[in-house]
Design a protein around this motif. Structure first.
Motif, mmCIF file in Angstrom:
data_model
loop_
_atom_site.group_PDB
_atom_site.id
_atom_site.type_symbol
_atom_site.label_atom_id
_atom_site.label_comp_id
_atom_site.label_asym_id
_atom_site.label_seq_id
_atom_site.Cartn_x
_atom_site.Cartn_y
_atom_site.Cartn_z
ATOM 1 N N SER A 258 -11.203 3.614 -3.468
ATOM 2 C CA SER A 258 -10.132 3.977 -4.410
ATOM 3 C C SER A 258 -8.846 4.290 -3.662
ATOM 4 C CB SER A 258 -10.526 5.197 -5.238
ATOM 5 O OG SER A 258 -11.755 4.994 -5.835
ATOM 6 N N ALA A 259 -8.972 4.989 -2.534
ATOM 7 C CA ALA A 259 -7.782 5.361 -1.760
ATOM 8 C C ALA A 259 -7.094 4.103 -1.207
ATOM 9 C CB ALA A 259 -8.167 6.311 -0.630
ATOM 10 N N ILE A 260 -7.887 3.121 -0.785
ATOM 11 C CA ILE A 260 -7.314 1.869 -0.270
ATOM 12 C C ILE A 260 -6.630 1.104 -1.411
ATOM 13 C CG2 ILE A 260 -7.871 -0.378 0.770
ATOM 14 C CD1 ILE A 260 -10.192 1.117 2.272
ATOM 15 N N THR A 261 -7.249 1.129 -2.578
ATOM 16 C CA THR A 261 -6.626 0.490 -3.752
ATOM 17 C C THR A 261 -5.273 1.138 -4.033
ATOM 18 O OG1 THR A 261 -8.776 0.004 -4.723
ATOM 19 C CG2 THR A 261 -6.892 -0.001 -6.228
ATOM 20 N N ARG A 262 -5.249 2.464 -4.034
ATOM 21 C CA ARG A 262 -3.986 3.180 -4.297
ATOM 22 C C ARG A 262 -2.937 2.839 -3.253
ATOM 23 N NH1 ARG A 262 -7.051 7.490 -5.399
ATOM 24 N NH2 ARG A 262 -6.594 8.483 -3.403
ATOM 25 N N ALA A 263 -3.363 2.732 -1.999
ATOM 26 C CA ALA A 263 -2.415 2.466 -0.908
ATOM 27 C C ALA A 263 -1.754 1.095 -1.055
ATOM 28 C CB ALA A 263 -3.128 2.575 0.442
ATOM 29 N N GLY A 264 -2.420 0.151 -1.752
ATOM 30 C CA GLY A 264 -1.875 -1.203 -1.856
ATOM 31 C C GLY A 264 -1.408 -1.593 -3.247
ATOM 32 N N LEU A 265 -1.539 -0.675 -4.203
ATOM 33 C CA LEU A 265 -1.324 -0.993 -5.623
ATOM 34 C C LEU A 265 0.094 -1.442 -5.938
ATOM 35 C CD1 LEU A 265 -3.402 -0.918 -7.856
ATOM 36 C CD2 LEU A 265 -2.553 1.348 -8.524
ATOM 37 N N ALA A 266 1.074 -0.820 -5.284
ATOM 38 C CA ALA A 266 2.479 -1.093 -5.601
ATOM 39 C C ALA A 266 2.833 -2.560 -5.363
ATOM 40 C CB ALA A 266 3.382 -0.188 -4.764
ATOM 41 N N ASP A 267 2.087 -3.228 -4.482
ATOM 42 C CA ASP A 267 2.383 -4.637 -4.166
ATOM 43 C C ASP A 267 1.696 -5.602 -5.123
ATOM 44 O OD1 ASP A 267 3.779 -3.669 -1.916
ATOM 45 O OD2 ASP A 267 1.899 -3.547 -0.787
ATOM 46 N N ARG A 268 0.966 -5.053 -6.089
ATOM 47 C CA ARG A 268 0.304 -5.847 -7.141
ATOM 48 C C ARG A 268 -0.486 -7.040 -6.586
ATOM 49 N NH1 ARG A 268 2.618 -4.560 -12.087
ATOM 50 N NH2 ARG A 268 2.080 -6.571 -12.938
ATOM 51 N N ASP B 60 4.109 -4.167 8.472
ATOM 52 C CA ASP B 60 4.071 -3.122 7.444
ATOM 53 C C ASP B 60 2.674 -2.482 7.382
ATOM 54 O OD1 ASP B 60 4.854 -1.620 5.218
ATOM 55 O OD2 ASP B 60 4.128 -3.161 3.828
ATOM 56 N N TRP B 61 1.616 -3.307 7.368
ATOM 57 C CA TRP B 61 0.270 -2.742 7.231
ATOM 58 C C TRP B 61 -0.218 -2.061 8.509
ATOM 59 C CZ3 TRP B 61 -2.653 -0.627 3.852
ATOM 60 C CH2 TRP B 61 -2.432 -0.915 2.508
ATOM 61 N N MET B 62 0.357 -2.438 9.641
ATOM 62 C CA MET B 62 0.011 -1.679 10.850
ATOM 63 C C MET B 62 0.517 -0.248 10.715
ATOM 64 S SD MET B 62 0.236 -4.379 13.996
ATOM 65 C CE MET B 62 -0.021 -3.123 15.240
ATOM 66 N N GLU B 63 1.670 -0.078 10.082
ATOM 67 C CA GLU B 63 2.195 1.278 9.822
ATOM 68 C C GLU B 63 1.393 1.962 8.715
ATOM 69 O OE1 GLU B 63 4.531 2.904 11.489
ATOM 70 O OE2 GLU B 63 4.666 1.192 12.847
ATOM 71 N N ARG B 64 1.187 1.237 7.621
ATOM 72 C CA ARG B 64 0.502 1.838 6.471
ATOM 73 C C ARG B 64 -0.955 2.157 6.795
ATOM 74 N NH1 ARG B 64 2.559 -2.205 1.750
ATOM 75 N NH2 ARG B 64 1.253 -0.980 0.364
ATOM 76 N N GLY B 65 -1.571 1.340 7.619
ATOM 77 C CA GLY B 65 -2.956 1.597 8.022
ATOM 78 C C GLY B 65 -3.050 2.917 8.779
ATOM 79 N N GLN B 66 -2.073 3.150 9.658
ATOM 80 C CA GLN B 66 -2.065 4.401 10.421
ATOM 81 C C GLN B 66 -1.794 5.587 9.495
ATOM 82 O OE1 GLN B 66 -0.115 4.083 14.457
ATOM 83 N NE2 GLN B 66 0.244 1.994 13.758
ATOM 84 N N ALA B 67 -0.839 5.414 8.570
ATOM 85 C CA ALA B 67 -0.533 6.487 7.613
ATOM 86 C C ALA B 67 -1.771 6.794 6.772
ATOM 87 C CB ALA B 67 0.642 6.075 6.720
ATOM 88 N N PHE B 68 -2.511 5.729 6.422
ATOM 89 C CA PHE B 68 -3.726 5.912 5.625
ATOM 90 C C PHE B 68 -4.760 6.735 6.396
ATOM 91 C CE2 PHE B 68 -8.003 4.398 4.455
ATOM 92 C CZ PHE B 68 -8.026 4.804 3.139
ATOM 93 N N VAL B 69 -4.962 6.390 7.661
ATOM 94 C CA VAL B 69 -5.958 7.115 8.457
ATOM 95 C C VAL B 69 -5.496 8.553 8.726
ATOM 96 C CG1 VAL B 69 -7.279 7.083 10.624
ATOM 97 C CG2 VAL B 69 -6.885 4.958 9.393
#
Ligand code: ATP
Ligand code: ZN
Length: 303
Positions: A41-51, A182-191
């Motif tokens: 669910s958290a991964i879904t939320r992290a990527g949801l804005a990009d539809r 972008d996802w290299m940054e977001r992946g780190q923010a997620f962790v």
């Protein structure tokens, strides 16, 4: 007993994992799956804005798709094929006899036109390709699949069947490279939201054979693959829990994916190793999620 075995045996003793008698093939209990679902669910939320377009797959793919993907050229040692009994009564009788005598009964099994999926994103490309040229924005997919790799191990983080979640970007070079950065940054923010320690490093895939060494070196030199590594197994190096892969035109060429401007599409993916992330949480925060930091529980939707 080394420390690594200790983490593994503690997981079994706590009932978080169930042994099957095969290294790298395990069952999981409710607590493990609750963490897993929270992470999904958290991964879904992290990527949801990009539809993204959501795709979920069973653990196997068509043999034809698998053949065309080129997987056997680079990773024949990981692949798992599916075989079935297709005989008559007589053949059935012979099969049972062989089994009873402890003989090899698999030789009479026939291919089922199905191969176990080695990576979630392999299922996506032929589907996107058959729709025709991409629009000007390219495409973004959120995919999850069980994956199989024949790499039996005692490390709890190295499974033969595991679930991979990926964001997959298909488009122009600029779109795909921007996605990966972008996802290299977001992946780190997620962790960070999981309160886990990590490092990000250039990496390579475990290509097969002598030629594989050259391919691995070239992949590293071109910075095509990065991994986010988290210490999980005591006494061993940190474990790749996320990977950020840039395939250039490999899948575009393979599947005939074309951008709106007529150029060959490029692809990149950000892959989450789901079981590895759950194990990292258990390793760092303890075996009882009720005791985890409030921020972590919030990320997972536990409170
Ligand atoms: P490793 O370097 O540990 O062998 P990899 O580079 O082969 O992993 P990828 O092909 O990038 O892994 O797969 C994407 C993600 O899937 C990895 O970042 C990892 O989290 C997870 N993964 C890969 N192999 C396994 C496995 N055997 N068991 C559990 N998770 C795995
Ligand atoms: Zn991928």
């Amino acid at each position: 007993m080394d420390m690594q075995t200790t983490f593994r045996s503690r997981l079994y003793a706590a009932g978080l994992l169930f042994p099957t008698g095969v290294d790298g093939l395990v069952g999981r209990n409710g607590v493990f799956e609750q963490i897993f679902t929270g992470l999904e669910s958290a991964i879904t939320r992290a990527g949801l804005a990009d539809r993204p377009e959501v795709m979920r797959f069973p653990p196997a793919m068509s043999q034809k798709t698998f053949e065309r993907s080129g997987y056997m050229k680079n990773f024949p040692h990981f692949a798992g094929t599916v075989h079935c009994f297709c005989g008559d009564d007589k053949a059935h009788h012979q099969l049972l006899g062989k089994m009873a005598r402890g003989e090899d009964w698999l030789e009479s099994q026939e291919g089922a036109d199905i191969v176990l999926s080695p990576a979630a994103c392999y299922q996506v490309y032929p589907i996107v390709a058959q729709r025709g040229a991409l629009g000007p924005d390219g495409h973004l997919v959120d995919v999850q699949s069980y994956c199989f790799r024949h790499e039996p191990s005692l490390e709890p983080t190295r499974m033969q069947l595991f679930r991979m979640r990926e964001y997959v970007r298909i488009g122009t070079e600029a779109q795909v490279l921007a996605f990966r950065a972008d996802w290299m940054e977001r992946g780190q923010a997620f962790v960070d939201t999981l309160h886990l320690p990590y490092e990000v490093e250039v990496a390579n895939d475990p290509f097969f054979g002598r030629a594989g060494k050259l391919m691995a070196d070239s992949q590293r030199m071109q910075n095509l693959k990065f991994e986010l590594l988290i210490p999980v197994n005591d006494g061993a190096g940190p474990t790749a829990c996320l990977s950020f892969n840039y395939h250039q035109t490999y899948f575009g060429d393979t599947w005939g994916m074309v951008n709106a401007d007529g150029t060959v599409a490029q692809t990149a993916c950000c892959a989450f190793g789901m079981e590895r992330l759950v194990l990292a949480m258990l390793r760092h925060h303890g075996f009882d999620p009720a005791d985890w930091p409030a921020g972590v529980k919030q990320t997972l939707g536990f409170e």
